[in-house]
Design an enzyme around this catalytic site. Structure first.
Site, PDB file in Angstrom:
ATOM      1  N   TYR A  58      16.307   2.422 -15.293  1.00 18.77           N
ATOM      2  CA  TYR A  58      16.064   2.766 -13.890  1.00 18.77           C
ATOM      3  C   TYR A  58      16.921   3.977 -13.545  1.00 18.77           C
ATOM      4  CZ  TYR A  58      13.939  -1.891 -13.238  1.00 18.77           C
ATOM      5  OH  TYR A  58      13.150  -3.027 -13.314  1.00 18.77           O
ATOM      6  N   LEU A 211       5.629  -8.325  -3.042  1.00 19.62           N
ATOM      7  CA  LEU A 211       4.982  -7.600  -1.941  1.00 19.62           C
ATOM      8  C   LEU A 211       4.129  -6.448  -2.469  1.00 19.62           C
ATOM      9  CD1 LEU A 211       7.857  -7.506   0.711  1.00 19.62           C
ATOM     10  CD2 LEU A 211       5.925  -9.090   0.555  1.00 19.62           C
ATOM     11  N   ARG A 213       4.773  -3.842  -4.268  1.00 22.97           N
ATOM     12  CA  ARG A 213       5.370  -2.513  -4.048  1.00 22.97           C
ATOM     13  C   ARG A 213       5.189  -2.026  -2.616  1.00 22.97           C
ATOM     14  NH1 ARG A 213       3.166  -3.505  -8.677  1.00 22.97           N
ATOM     15  NH2 ARG A 213       4.376  -3.205 -10.569  1.00 22.97           N
ATOM     16  N   GLY A 214       5.227  -2.972  -1.696  1.00 26.26           N
ATOM     17  CA  GLY A 214       5.105  -2.651  -0.275  1.00 26.26           C
ATOM     18  C   GLY A 214       3.689  -2.696   0.248  1.00 26.26           C
ATOM     19  N   SER A 217       3.285  -5.692   2.406  1.00 26.12           N
ATOM     20  CA  SER A 217       4.473  -5.963   3.225  1.00 26.12           C
ATOM     21  C   SER A 217       4.157  -5.975   4.713  1.00 26.12           C
ATOM     22  CB  SER A 217       5.540  -4.901   2.958  1.00 26.12           C
ATOM     23  OG  SER A 217       5.113  -3.631   3.438  1.00 26.12           O
TER      24      SER A 217
END
Length: 336
Positions: A58, A211, A213-214, A217
């Site tokens: 990352y 979620l 990746r949003g 959401s």
């Protein structure tokens, strides 16, 4: 809010009911604020979150160093409660490109040595290859982690995005604590073969992408401009007609959430929590505000009528588009 605990399988540790996925604090989802990221990790620990998830790739080690910095600045009691889950094996270059995966035993031990240094710890609680290396038998990769367990550098062995057959082979090699894999209302592929396999073998699931990746959401807008380095700018589910279709699913879910007086994100997380005590959702909050919202899902109770309504609003396989671009889907053992 009550932060109860769940076990990472029959061989793993007790962890908080929700874990914190820290990837977005460093990479793949646009700019993040370092100070706010550290404050969010501290707030999560203060709220009782114990499981912190990262990967050595990352932002090429940035995320591990960020977590290490946050832990050093945390009170000793909070620092001591943190359980670190680390993924390794993804190969990248200085331009940020992805160049496959390396599960060779020598590479496993090399990756671990660097992670321990960046995190500033003497052991990693759960260690796993991010994607199964198709050129290295999983027995060799898991065997190398088992050697790290014997030496005390790793406490528990995990898997990530592995298919049912691979899970069985890995579990026959050494005790596996959990499988990390995408699981959400609109990503339910594990339900057919993978989840029955993990349950048969006593392996827990840490669910990422709860979620999507949003996307589900309740905060993502169709007109949102994404930077070229944002994963979602290239994700099939965030493109054109696919996005419009998927956001319509979110609006259907919003009606149910509003009827219960909760947010869309909270009901989506609560749905994953309802799938079983062996599933630990990872929340990808990058700010204290989003963290607080996600933690509120612990107070949401879904009765049979709620679950039926959610199922009607967002049926299995309702999403439009694959969860990764085609080239990345090819690396997923879980999809084979």
């Amino acid at each position: 809010m009550t932060m109860n605990t769940r076990s990472l399988g029959t061989t793993g540790p007790q962890v908080s009911a929700l874990g914190l996925g820290c990837m977005g604090m460093s990479a793949l989802y646009g700019e993040a604020d370092r100070a706010e990221s550290i404050a969010t990790i501290h707030a999560a620990l203060e709220a009782g979150v114990t499981l912190l998830d990262t990967g050595d790739f990352y932002a090429m080690g940035h995320n591990e160093m960020l977590i290490g910095e946050a832990l050093r600045a945390a009170p000793a009691a909070r620092r001591g409660q943190a359980l670190l889950s680390v993924k390794f094996g993804a190969l990248r270059d200085a331009d940020g490109n992805w160049n496959g995966y390396d599960g060779r035993p020598a590479a496993v031990k090399n990756f671990a040595a660097y992670s321990l240094q960046r995190l500033g710890v003497d052991h990693i609680d759960v260690y796993r290859i991010a994607r199964v290396d198709p050129d290295v038998p999983i027995e060799e990769t898991v065997g190398a982690i088992a050697e790290l367990v014997e030496k005390g550098y790793v406490r528990h062995i995990g898997l990530s995005e592995a298919g049912a057959d691979t899970i069985r082979r890995a579990a026959a090699t050494a005790p596996i604590s959990d499988l990390q894999i995408e699981y959400s209302l609109i990503s339910r592929g594990i339900e057919e073969r993978i989840l029955p396999t993990t349950r048969e073998l006593g392996i827990a699931v840490t669910a990422y992408g709860v979620l999507s990746r949003g996307l589900i959401s309740g905060h993502f807008r169709a007109d949102r401009q994404l930077s070229p380095t944002d994963f979602r700018a290239h994700s099939p589910r965030f493109q054109g007609e696919n996005l419009q279709h998927n956001l319509a699913l979110v609006e259907a879910l919003r009606k149910i959430a509003e009827g219960k007086g909760v947010s869309v994100a909270q009901i989506a997380i609560a749905w994953v929590l309802s799938r079983g005590e062996d599933i630990v959702p990872l929340i990808g909050a990058r700010t204290r505000e989003r963290l607080a919202e996600a933690l509120g899902a612990l107070e949401v109770t879904l009765d049979p009528a709620d679950l039926a309504a959610i199922e009607e609003a967002v049926p299995a396989d309702a999403a439009a588009g694959e969860r990764y671009p085609e080239a990345q889907m090819a690396h997923l053992d879980s999809e084979r």
